[in-house]
Design an enzyme around this catalytic site. Structure first.
Site, PDB file in Angstrom:
ATOM      1  N   GLU A 110    -128.684   2.627  43.377  1.00  0.00           N
ATOM      2  CA  GLU A 110    -129.424   1.829  42.411  1.00  0.00           C
ATOM      3  C   GLU A 110    -130.885   2.258  42.327  1.00  0.00           C
ATOM      4  OE1 GLU A 110    -126.893  -2.259  42.167  1.00  0.00           O
ATOM      5  OE2 GLU A 110    -128.410  -2.145  43.707  1.00  0.00           O
ATOM      6  N   CYS A 357    -136.400  -5.676  47.044  1.00  0.00           N
ATOM      7  CA  CYS A 357    -136.220  -4.828  48.227  1.00  0.00           C
ATOM      8  C   CYS A 357    -135.159  -5.423  49.135  1.00  0.00           C
ATOM      9  CB  CYS A 357    -137.499  -4.758  49.042  1.00  0.00           C
ATOM     10  SG  CYS A 357    -138.872  -4.079  48.177  1.00  0.00           S
TER      11      CYS A 357
HETATM   12  N1  SAH Z   1    -136.325   3.246  54.173  1.00  0.00           N
HETATM   13  C1  SAH Z   1    -137.646   3.068  53.764  1.00  0.00           C
HETATM   14  C2  SAH Z   1    -137.772   2.802  52.286  1.00  0.00           C
HETATM   15  C3  SAH Z   1    -136.731   1.911  51.665  1.00  0.00           C
HETATM   16  S1  SAH Z   1    -136.812   0.215  52.119  1.00  0.00           S
HETATM   17  C4  SAH Z   1    -138.315   1.984  54.589  1.00  0.00           C
HETATM   18  O1  SAH Z   1    -137.639   1.304  55.321  1.00  0.00           O
HETATM   19  O2  SAH Z   1    -139.532   1.874  54.505  1.00  0.00           O
HETATM   20  C5  SAH Z   1    -138.247  -0.292  51.207  1.00  0.00           C
HETATM   21  C6  SAH Z   1    -138.900  -1.537  51.741  1.00  0.00           C
HETATM   22  O3  SAH Z   1    -138.033  -2.658  51.551  1.00  0.00           O
HETATM   23  C7  SAH Z   1    -139.210  -1.450  53.234  1.00  0.00           C
HETATM   24  O4  SAH Z   1    -140.516  -1.875  53.505  1.00  0.00           O
HETATM   25  C8  SAH Z   1    -138.199  -2.404  53.800  1.00  0.00           C
HETATM   26  O5  SAH Z   1    -138.636  -2.914  55.018  1.00  0.00           O
HETATM   27  C9  SAH Z   1    -138.096  -3.451  52.713  1.00  0.00           C
HETATM   28  N2  SAH Z   1    -136.910  -4.298  52.830  1.00  0.00           N
HETATM   29  C10 SAH Z   1    -135.679  -3.970  53.221  1.00  0.00           C
HETATM   30  N3  SAH Z   1    -134.875  -5.043  53.235  1.00  0.00           N
HETATM   31  C11 SAH Z   1    -135.611  -6.099  52.826  1.00  0.00           C
HETATM   32  C12 SAH Z   1    -135.339  -7.485  52.608  1.00  0.00           C
HETATM   33  N4  SAH Z   1    -134.142  -8.000  52.813  1.00  0.00           N
HETATM   34  N5  SAH Z   1    -136.354  -8.254  52.154  1.00  0.00           N
HETATM   35  C13 SAH Z   1    -137.571  -7.731  51.909  1.00  0.00           C
HETATM   36  N6  SAH Z   1    -137.883  -6.443  52.101  1.00  0.00           N
HETATM   37  C14 SAH Z   1    -136.920  -5.627  52.562  1.00  0.00           C
END
Ligand code: SAH
Ligand code: SF4
Length: 369
Positions: A110, A357
């Site tokens: 996505e 996210c």
């Molecule tokens: N793998 C990388 C980039 C993708 S995730 C990373 O972890 O940074 C992008 C962002 O979304 C990251 O900061 C991650 O912590 C956040 N994220 C993942 N799951 C989430 C959730 N359930 N709620 C809010 N943010 C989330």
């Protein structure tokens, strides 16, 4: 295979070298130059080709004025311009759009388009699934299926841009790119780096490097390569806690690559090899949202050039965590701010279509409550 251009310069020896499965989107400008040089084609023709496709959106090189016949034949018989296919589009009332892409092996990823005052940020995926298995992330629950190839990353961007031009012609074009979709971009370093080079090439898409952010959970092998190899885009570290015990609980690779090793590497990336560092902090109720957490975070980041982005947890089906109350989030925000550290609170967009996210690829599941 004969050339599609009518002037035939392609002999058996020449055509043997062409891989008919090659995507044009796999080649950074420099790589394309090298490829042309290998075929005894003037590497300067890469400039014409980049301009012709990325700026003018053309795909038939036969009519490209100024391109040598040899180059025309090489490109027309050796390259394709296929992109991942959009199989589903969901639009939220707040203007957020979520695209489901089908890849060449029918796997899906996505991509999210997030509006802000008629300008857009596109959130790209770098992998199908993710190997990092963070406890708060739906992508992490899936495990890694595979890395995306450069053309699949560039293709997401181009398809979203095309959709935007067609469907929201009065709005501005995409301004920012964030690698915050599915996957850990630094775990797929080579393909992400190549895609970034295509995005910022002055002969191609000409996107500004300071408008691109690569977010990482702290994958040390990738961070170690950043200084020498990455174009000068912004870096974001998913911090989520300054306490190793808590951070490891959220991000399991923290046990292998703790903050004490990650932060010095990030800080040592010189200006010019990164723009600014954002520390993303996911706020989870009763876990990392206390005054003590906020003070420790502020203390660690005082006197650095940090910029903090607070992200309230986005729930997904089966998730064990909760989002803190508004009051708790604001209290955390104020403590960071009182230490003169620039801080923003990420407003959750696309909640309605599960495009926030951590919610990507959850559509087949149902949210509780
Ligand atoms: N793998 C990388 C980039 C993708 S995730 C990373 O972890 O940074 C992008 C962002 O979304 C990251 O900061 C991650 O912590 C956040 N994220 C993942 N799951 C989430 C959730 N359930 N709620 C809010 N943010 C989330
Ligand atoms: Fe992977 Fe990032 Fe999700 Fe962690 S938060 S599982 S690194 S996509």
């Amino acid at each position: 295979m004969l050339s599609r251009c009518w002037t035939l310069f392609v002999g058996p020896h020449f055509s043997k070298k062409i891989n008919l499965e090659t995507s044009f989107y796999k080649y950074s400008f420099k790589k394309l130059q090298n490829l042309l040089a290998d075929q005894d084609i003037n590497p300067d023709q890469a400039r014409l080709l980049y301009n012709w496709h990325y700026k003018k959106n053309q795909t038939d090189p036969c009519s490209l004025f100024g391109l040598s016949d040899k180059a025309k034949n090489y490109i027309s018989s050796g390259f394709h311009f296929k992109r991942p296919e959009i199989i589903e589009i969901k639009e939220s009332d707040d203007g957020t759009v979520k695209f489901l892409f089908s890849l060449k092996d029918q796997k899906t990823v996505e991509t999210v388009l997030i509006p802000f005052n008629k300008k857009y940020t596109v959130c790209l995926s770098s992998q199908v699934g993710c190997a990092m298995k963070c406890a708060f992330c739906f992508t992490g629950t899936q495990g890694l299926s595979r890395h995306l190839e450069t053309d699949e990353i560039v293709g997401q961007f181009l398809e979203v841009q095309t959709w935007l031009t067609k469907n929201r012609p009065l709005d501005d074009i995409i301004l920012n790119i964030v690698f915050m979709g599915q996957g850990e971009p630094l775990h797929n370093f080579d393909s992400v780096k190549e895609a970034l080079e295509i995005f910022i090439s002055q002969y191609g898409l000409s996107l500004a490097d300071h408008k691109i952010t690569v977010s990482t959970s702290g994958y040390l092998p990738g961070l170690k390569r950043w200084k020498a190899e990455m174009p000068s885009v912004n870096i974001a570290l998913s911090l989520h806690s300054v306490f190793d015990e808590k951070r490891s609980r959220l991000i399991p690779i923290n046990t292998k690559y703790p903050l004490s090793e990650i932060i010095p590497i990030i800080e040592s990336i010189p200006e010019g090899k990164k723009r600014f560092v954002t520390y993303e902090y996911l706020l989870i109720e009763g876990f990392n949202d206390s005054e003590e957490d906020a003070l420790a975070t502020a203390q660690m980041l005082t006197n650095t050039k940090a910029f903090v982005n607070l992200i309230p947890f986005n729930p997904f089906p089966g998730s064990e965590f909760k989002r803190p109350t508004k009051e708790k989030i604001e209290a955390f925000y104020r403590i960071i701010q009182s230490h003169r550290i620039p801080v923003t609170l990420r407003t959750t967009k696309g909640d309605q279509i599960l495009a926030a996210c951590g919610q990507l690829n959850t559509n087949h599941l149902k949210l509780k409550g």
